[in-house]
Design a protein around this motif. Structure first.
Motif, short mmCIF file in Angstrom:
data_model
loop_
_atom_site.label_atom_id
_atom_site.label_comp_id
_atom_site.label_asym_id
_atom_site.label_seq_id
_atom_site.Cartn_x
_atom_site.Cartn_y
_atom_site.Cartn_z
N ARG A 222 0.87 -1.45 -0.26
CA ARG A 222 -0.10 -0.26 -0.34
C ARG A 222 1.24 1.34 -0.25
O ARG A 222 1.87 1.51 0.29
CB ARG A 222 -1.51 0.34 1.87
N VAL B 238 0.63 5.66 0.76
CA VAL B 238 -0.33 6.41 1.59
C VAL B 238 -0.04 7.41 0.39
O VAL B 238 1.23 8.32 0.70
CB VAL B 238 0.31 6.38 2.79
N SER B 239 -1.09 8.57 0.36
CA SER B 239 -0.68 9.55 -0.12
C SER B 239 -1.39 11.00 1.09
O SER B 239 -1.66 10.55 2.07
CB SER B 239 -1.58 9.68 -1.55
N SER C 143 -4.65 12.38 1.20
CA SER C 143 -5.73 11.65 1.49
C SER C 143 -6.45 10.21 1.02
O SER C 143 -7.11 9.75 1.36
CB SER C 143 -6.99 13.03 0.84
N ASN C 144 -5.52 9.67 0.59
CA ASN C 144 -5.91 8.43 -0.10
C ASN C 144 -5.16 7.12 0.12
O ASN C 144 -3.32 7.34 0.47
CB ASN C 144 -5.86 8.35 -1.47
N ILE C 145 -5.00 6.57 0.69
CA ILE C 145 -4.61 5.30 0.47
C ILE C 145 -4.93 3.74 -0.50
O ILE C 145 -5.65 3.21 -1.15
CB ILE C 145 -4.46 4.26 1.50
N TYR C 146 -3.55 3.83 -1.50
CA TYR C 146 -3.20 3.78 -2.63
C TYR C 146 -2.79 1.88 -2.89
O TYR C 146 -1.59 1.90 -1.56
CB TYR C 146 -2.93 3.88 -4.07
N ASN D 258 -3.61 -3.21 -8.60
CA ASN D 258 -4.64 -3.53 -9.23
C ASN D 258 -4.47 -4.73 -9.45
O ASN D 258 -5.29 -5.45 -9.98
CB ASN D 258 -5.36 -2.32 -9.33
N LYS E 208 -12.30 -2.53 -0.67
CA LYS E 208 -13.11 -1.27 -0.13
C LYS E 208 -13.47 -2.00 1.59
O LYS E 208 -13.52 -0.53 1.90
CB LYS E 208 -14.95 -1.72 -0.68
N LYS F 172 -10.74 0.26 3.07
CA LYS F 172 -11.21 1.70 2.73
C LYS F 172 -9.16 2.00 1.68
O LYS F 172 -8.79 3.38 2.03
CB LYS F 172 -10.82 2.83 4.09
N TYR F 173 -8.73 1.23 0.77
CA TYR F 173 -8.04 1.50 0.03
C TYR F 173 -8.62 1.71 -1.21
O TYR F 173 -9.82 1.77 -2.18
CB TYR F 173 -6.86 0.14 0.17
N SER F 174 -7.67 2.54 -2.34
CA SER F 174 -7.65 3.12 -2.70
C SER F 174 -7.35 2.23 -4.09
O SER F 174 -5.89 2.27 -4.27
CB SER F 174 -8.12 4.31 -3.37
#
Length: 253
Positions: free
Chosen positions: A44, A46-47, A49-52, A55, A89, A92-94
């Motif tokens: 993962r 971390v940015s 506002s998101n955790i990418y 895929n 989901k 709460k990962y992107s």
């Protein structure tokens, strides 16, 4: 408590029950699902506002384990892709793009074991007739892993080639000088073979961490590696590749 201890999460319970009731094999699909979730967690990013999370996921299996799931590999890949989506989901990962899961055989892996690798890709998926590989392999820049692993680091240089042993191009040698090369009759293929029994886009060779992997692109007559029909296979020096009436030897210098 660890993420997978006792399969406490609802998704883990669901997928374990589903696969236990429907599938069997040396490597169990639920074990693959847990490996995918662990790979997602460990890579993962971390940015602000998101955790990418990645895929695209590649599952490397011994050929005997692949044979135990090959009959339903397309359904399994789709089920695992759904699992990756729901797992992201739940945590709460992107995801960087639509989840994609593929299987590759590698006899350097012992039977009963597996290796899962991941990457980030925003490239849109292509339709693929290959049941075992349900997504494209466009090469995009990988993120640097948070944790080092034995598989980390740049791939070693590989000077590989295909020597045609039988067929219209007999004795011709093709150097593998790109990370991804398409083989077929079409003039714009990287390796053009005039054999009428070969499809216009028959196979693709992808360099992945110092290993070339051959994929069937839904060809009419298929691909044999050392006499075994394959959909994807990690190649070793000396492997004999048969496509239609053409026979090639994979060589590494």
């Amino acid at each position: 408590m660890g993420m997978f201890s006792g399969l406490e999460g609802s998704l883990e319970k669901y997928i374990e029950g589903f696969f236990k009731d429907n599938f069997s094999g040396r490597v169990q699909p639920v074990d693959i699902a847990k490996k995918l979730a662990r790979e997602m967690r460990d890579n993962r990013r971390v940015s602000i506002s998101n955790i990418y999370v990645p895929n695209e996921y590649t599952v490397f299996l011994h050929h005997s384990d692949w044979e135990s799931i090959s009959a339903f590999s397309g359904a399994l890949a789709r089920e695992l892709q759904d699992y990756v989506s729901h797992k992201a989901k739940e945590k709460k990962y992107s995801l960087a793009g639509r989840p994609l899961v593929k299987f590759v055989t590698d006899d350097n892996i012992s039977a009963g074991s597996m290796i899962v690798e991941s990457r980030f890709s925003e490239a849109p998926p292509e339709e693929d007739n290959n049941d075992a590989v349900s997504e494209p392999l466009e090469h995009t820049q990988r993120f640097i892993p948070v944790k080092d692993s034995p598989l980390s680091g740049p791939p070693p240089l590989l000077h590989a080639k295909l020597k045609v042993d039988a067929g219209p191009e007999r004795d011709k040698v093709f150097s593998l000088n790109k990370a991804s090369m398409v083989i077929g009759r079409r003039d714009d293929c990287d390796i053009v073979l005039s054999d009428d029994s070969i499809s216009r886009s028959h196979a693709r060779l992808d360099l992945h961490r110092g290993v070339y992997i051959i994929h069937d692109l839904g060809s009419t007559n298929g691909i044999l590696v050392n006499g075994d029909k394959i959909t994807s296979r990690a190649l070793k020096p000396g492997d004999v590749i048969t496509m239609g009436d053409t026979v090639c030897i994979f060589k590494v210098e």
